[in-house]
Design a protein around this motif. Structure first.
Motif, mmCIF file in Angstrom:
data_model
loop_
_atom_site.group_PDB
_atom_site.id
_atom_site.type_symbol
_atom_site.label_atom_id
_atom_site.label_comp_id
_atom_site.label_asym_id
_atom_site.label_seq_id
_atom_site.Cartn_x
_atom_site.Cartn_y
_atom_site.Cartn_z
ATOM 1 N N VAL A 39 0.846 -1.201 0.000
ATOM 2 C CA VAL A 39 0.000 0.000 0.000
ATOM 3 C C VAL A 39 0.879 1.248 0.000
ATOM 4 O O VAL A 39 0.622 2.202 -0.743
ATOM 5 C CB VAL A 39 -0.965 -0.012 1.208
ATOM 6 N N CYS A 42 2.387 1.719 -3.412
ATOM 7 C CA CYS A 42 1.394 2.234 -4.366
ATOM 8 C C CYS A 42 1.450 3.756 -4.392
ATOM 9 O O CYS A 42 1.482 4.373 -5.459
ATOM 10 C CB CYS A 42 -0.022 1.804 -3.981
ATOM 11 N N GLY A 43 1.465 4.362 -3.233
ATOM 12 C CA GLY A 43 1.490 5.813 -3.150
ATOM 13 C C GLY A 43 2.824 6.419 -3.526
ATOM 14 O O GLY A 43 2.878 7.388 -4.287
ATOM 15 N N GLY A 51 -2.165 5.363 -7.156
ATOM 16 C CA GLY A 51 -1.911 4.527 -5.980
ATOM 17 C C GLY A 51 -3.193 4.180 -5.247
ATOM 18 O O GLY A 51 -3.415 3.036 -4.858
ATOM 19 N N ALA A 55 -4.919 0.333 -4.798
ATOM 20 C CA ALA A 55 -5.366 -0.243 -3.521
ATOM 21 C C ALA A 55 -6.874 -0.492 -3.540
ATOM 22 O O ALA A 55 -7.343 -1.494 -2.992
ATOM 23 C CB ALA A 55 -4.974 0.671 -2.363
ATOM 24 N N ALA A 94 -3.046 4.658 0.620
ATOM 25 C CA ALA A 94 -2.253 4.785 -0.607
ATOM 26 C C ALA A 94 -2.410 6.179 -1.205
ATOM 27 O O ALA A 94 -1.433 6.788 -1.659
ATOM 28 C CB ALA A 94 -2.676 3.716 -1.616
ATOM 29 N N GLY A 121 0.822 5.639 4.901
ATOM 30 C CA GLY A 121 0.764 4.201 5.098
ATOM 31 C C GLY A 121 0.717 3.744 6.536
ATOM 32 O O GLY A 121 0.387 2.598 6.818
#
Length: 181
Positions: A39, A42-43, A51, A55, A94, A121
């Motif tokens: 997660v 993703c960001g 992102g 998620a 995310a 996160g």
């Protein structure tokens, strides 16, 4: 457009793959897994919008029953379990991670990614996780927050890893870190 869809799907798959690392379930029913690292990545790599969508895709696949969470869990029943707040919080975490990463464009990538991973996160995910725990277990927010303290050391390690991985990716392929483009 096609590239965005592929990247979103790839990072949803990354979150799922990190669920294959054996979990450690705590006494109150919430497992320690590597999926929150996915997660965070993703960001830090895809940015806020992509992102968050990666998620969200992962959570959607879990909701329809695919056994993608650590331990091979999936289905709507998880949204009434102690883990519900954490699962629901994945897309928000995310998104916030990506947003912070995008806003910290003046800072070195590794530091920005580490800070973003902590704020998005960890902190954002904990807000949802604590709320879910309090609701499902019938505990006060303070009691639920005390339960979550068991996750802090591991999540800080994951945030450092997210910073290191994102920085290494940026050095190797700068255009692949979309949060910086």
């Amino acid at each position: 457009m096609e590239r965005n869809v592929a990247q979103i799907a790839l990072f949803a798959a990354l979150i799922a793959a990190l669920g294959l690392i054996p979990q450690l379930t705590l006494a109150f029913g919430v497992p320690i897994t590597a999926q929150s690292l996915g997660v965070m990545l993703c960001g830090t790599v895809l940015g806020a919008r992509r992102g968050g969508l990666a998620a969200l895709l992962f959570v959607g696949l879990v909701a329809i029953g695919l056994p993608l969470l650590a331990g091979g869990r999936g289905g709507l029943g998880l949204f009434t379990a102690p883990t519900a707040g954490f699962i629901i919080g994945f897309p928000f975490a995310a998104f916030v991670t990506g947003l912070v990463m995008e806003r910290l464009s003046g800072i070195a990538v590794g530091w920005a990614a580490g800070i973003a991973a902590i704020l998005g996160g960890v902190v954002t995910l904990y807000v949802f996780g604590i709320g879910g725990l309090a609701f499902v277990l019938g505990k006060s927010v303070t009691e639920a927050a005390l339960l979550v303290t068991a996750f802090i050391p591991g999540d800080l390690i994951k945030a450092v890893l997210a910073g290191l991985i994102t920085a290494a990716l940026f050095r190797a392929r700068p255009h692949s870190v979309l949060s910086r483009s």
